[in-house]
Design a protein around this motif. Structure first.
Motif, PDB file in Angstrom:
ATOM      1  N   MET A  31      34.768  41.766  32.425  1.00 55.43           N
ATOM      2  CA  MET A  31      35.666  41.559  31.282  1.00 55.43           C
ATOM      3  C   MET A  31      34.949  41.967  29.989  1.00 55.43           C
ATOM      4  SD  MET A  31      37.874  38.148  30.420  1.00 55.43           S
ATOM      5  CE  MET A  31      37.987  37.520  32.079  1.00 55.43           C
ATOM      6  N   GLY A  32      35.495  42.908  29.238  1.00 53.90           N
ATOM      7  CA  GLY A  32      34.866  43.326  27.992  1.00 53.90           C
ATOM      8  C   GLY A  32      34.929  42.200  26.964  1.00 53.90           C
ATOM      9  N   MET A  33      34.137  42.332  25.920  1.00 55.91           N
ATOM     10  CA  MET A  33      34.109  41.294  24.882  1.00 55.91           C
ATOM     11  C   MET A  33      35.492  41.063  24.268  1.00 55.91           C
ATOM     12  SD  MET A  33      31.206  39.849  24.695  1.00 55.91           S
ATOM     13  CE  MET A  33      31.197  38.995  23.105  1.00 55.91           C
ATOM     14  N   ALA A  34      36.181  42.147  23.973  1.00 54.43           N
ATOM     15  CA  ALA A  34      37.496  42.017  23.314  1.00 54.43           C
ATOM     16  C   ALA A  34      38.480  41.277  24.223  1.00 54.43           C
ATOM     17  CB  ALA A  34      38.043  43.384  22.948  1.00 54.43           C
ATOM     18  N   LYS A  35      38.426  41.646  25.509  1.00 57.39           N
ATOM     19  CA  LYS A  35      39.326  41.019  26.473  1.00 57.39           C
ATOM     20  C   LYS A  35      39.028  39.512  26.562  1.00 57.39           C
ATOM     21  CE  LYS A  35      42.191  41.545  30.115  1.00 57.39           C
ATOM     22  NZ  LYS A  35      41.980  41.762  31.532  1.00 57.39           N
ATOM     23  N   ASN A  76      40.371  33.905  25.209  1.00 54.57           N
ATOM     24  CA  ASN A  76      40.018  32.632  24.593  1.00 54.57           C
ATOM     25  C   ASN A  76      40.990  32.237  23.491  1.00 54.57           C
ATOM     26  OD1 ASN A  76      37.909  32.400  26.322  1.00 54.57           O
ATOM     27  ND2 ASN A  76      36.350  33.052  24.881  1.00 54.57           N
ATOM     28  N   THR A  77      41.404  33.213  22.689  1.00 56.01           N
ATOM     29  CA  THR A  77      42.367  32.932  21.617  1.00 56.01           C
ATOM     30  C   THR A  77      43.679  32.446  22.221  1.00 56.01           C
ATOM     31  OG1 THR A  77      41.375  34.651  20.249  1.00 56.01           O
ATOM     32  CG2 THR A  77      43.568  33.896  19.612  1.00 56.01           C
ATOM     33  N   LYS A  78      44.152  33.177  23.218  1.00 56.49           N
ATOM     34  CA  LYS A  78      45.416  32.808  23.850  1.00 56.49           C
ATOM     35  C   LYS A  78      45.299  31.421  24.479  1.00 56.49           C
ATOM     36  CE  LYS A  78      48.926  34.375  27.077  1.00 56.49           C
ATOM     37  NZ  LYS A  78      49.363  35.403  28.045  1.00 56.49           N
ATOM     38  N   ALA A  79      44.185  31.174  25.170  1.00 58.98           N
ATOM     39  CA  ALA A  79      43.976  29.878  25.824  1.00 58.98           C
ATOM     40  C   ALA A  79      43.900  28.754  24.785  1.00 58.98           C
ATOM     41  CB  ALA A  79      42.702  29.910  26.667  1.00 58.98           C
ATOM     42  N   ARG A  80      43.277  29.028  23.647  1.00 53.03           N
ATOM     43  CA  ARG A  80      43.186  28.017  22.583  1.00 53.03           C
ATOM     44  C   ARG A  80      44.573  27.668  22.040  1.00 53.03           C
ATOM     45  NH1 ARG A  80      38.957  30.375  19.423  1.00 53.03           N
ATOM     46  NH2 ARG A  80      40.194  30.105  17.526  1.00 53.03           N
ATOM     47  N   ILE A  81      45.391  28.694  21.860  1.00 50.89           N
ATOM     48  CA  ILE A  81      46.758  28.475  21.358  1.00 50.89           C
ATOM     49  C   ILE A  81      47.551  27.635  22.368  1.00 50.89           C
ATOM     50  CG2 ILE A  81      48.968  29.610  20.825  1.00 50.89           C
ATOM     51  CD1 ILE A  81      47.266  31.983  19.702  1.00 50.89           C
ATOM     52  N   VAL A  82      47.442  28.018  23.633  1.00 50.12           N
ATOM     53  CA  VAL A  82      48.167  27.312  24.694  1.00 50.12           C
ATOM     54  C   VAL A  82      47.722  25.851  24.793  1.00 50.12           C
ATOM     55  CG1 VAL A  82      48.460  27.160  27.205  1.00 50.12           C
ATOM     56  CG2 VAL A  82      48.704  29.368  26.052  1.00 50.12           C
ATOM     57  N   ALA A  83      46.400  25.639  24.794  1.00 48.63           N
ATOM     58  CA  ALA A  83      45.879  24.274  24.921  1.00 48.63           C
ATOM     59  C   ALA A  83      46.334  23.409  23.745  1.00 48.63           C
ATOM     60  CB  ALA A  83      44.354  24.301  25.015  1.00 48.63           C
TER      61      ALA A  83
END
Length: 198
Positions: free
Chosen positions: A1-5, A10-17
């Motif tokens: 997984m590249g850094m951007a991916k 992580n951003t998406k997971a943070r929003i979801v959580a």
């Protein structure tokens, strides 16, 4: 997984959580996109990059579950019996649901999945959930702990079906029993049927 991916996930997971935490604490209706952005320490731009709006988050419960599995993965003992590992995963997931997922939203998720014509993410085989199940079951078969007259895929499908069935029933009964406690009784009994014939 590249850094951007990875950063993106992580951003998406943070929003979801953050969203599910707020839905649980203050209710779906009273939670705004602004609340979610604030709570997740992201930006409105990030939010709308991943989600069209608040309703789109209802479909993100599988993301929340998959994050839970990522967190549980290192806690799995590779030497443990496959049935015990599956019981462990189920217990951890259901305790999380008992303690942090609003019943009303879980019910809403099930009803939307029943009527959707689009992709049914509850059945998406690319999810961490299915990959992890498949790996545990295949290992269990190769070690003689699970029957081999069924494919790993068939056993994974049955496990997921039983898990969904319990969640559905819990929603149907309005959460009148603790999901985690009930499944701790039922799941081991169900999984005994997947032991090899002695």
């Amino acid at each position: 997984m590249g850094m951007a991916k990875k950063a993106g996930r992580n951003t998406k997971a943070r929003i979801v959580a953050a969203a599910w935490r707020l839905f649980y604490e203050q209710g779906y209706e009273d939670t705004t996109v602004e609340d979610i952005v604030f709570e997740s320490e992201t930006s409105k731009g990030s939010f709308y990059h991943y989600f069209e709006g608040k309703d789109a988050l209802l479909g993100s419960l599988s993301v929340l579950f998959d994050e839970k599995y990522e967190e549980l993965r290192p806690r799995i003992d590779p030497e443990a019996d496959a049935v015990e590992t599956l019981v462990f995963l189920n217990r951890e997931l259901f305790n999380m649901i008992d303690n942090s997922v609003s019943l009303e939203l879980l019910a809403r998720l099930f009803s939307s999945q029943l009527v959707t014509r689009g992709e049914k993410h509850l059945l998406d085989r690319n999810r961490t959930y299915f990959k992890l199940l498949y790996q545990i079951i295949r290992d269990g078969q190769s070690r003689g702990q699970l029957r081999t007259d069924m494919t790993a895929n068939e056993i994974a499908k049955a496990y997921a079906m039983f898990e969904r069935g319990m969640m559905y029933d819990w929603c149907l009964c309005g959460g009148e029993y603790a999901l985690g406690r009930y499944s701790a009784l039922m799941m081991p009994m169900f999984l005994q049927g997947f032991r090899p014939e002695r």
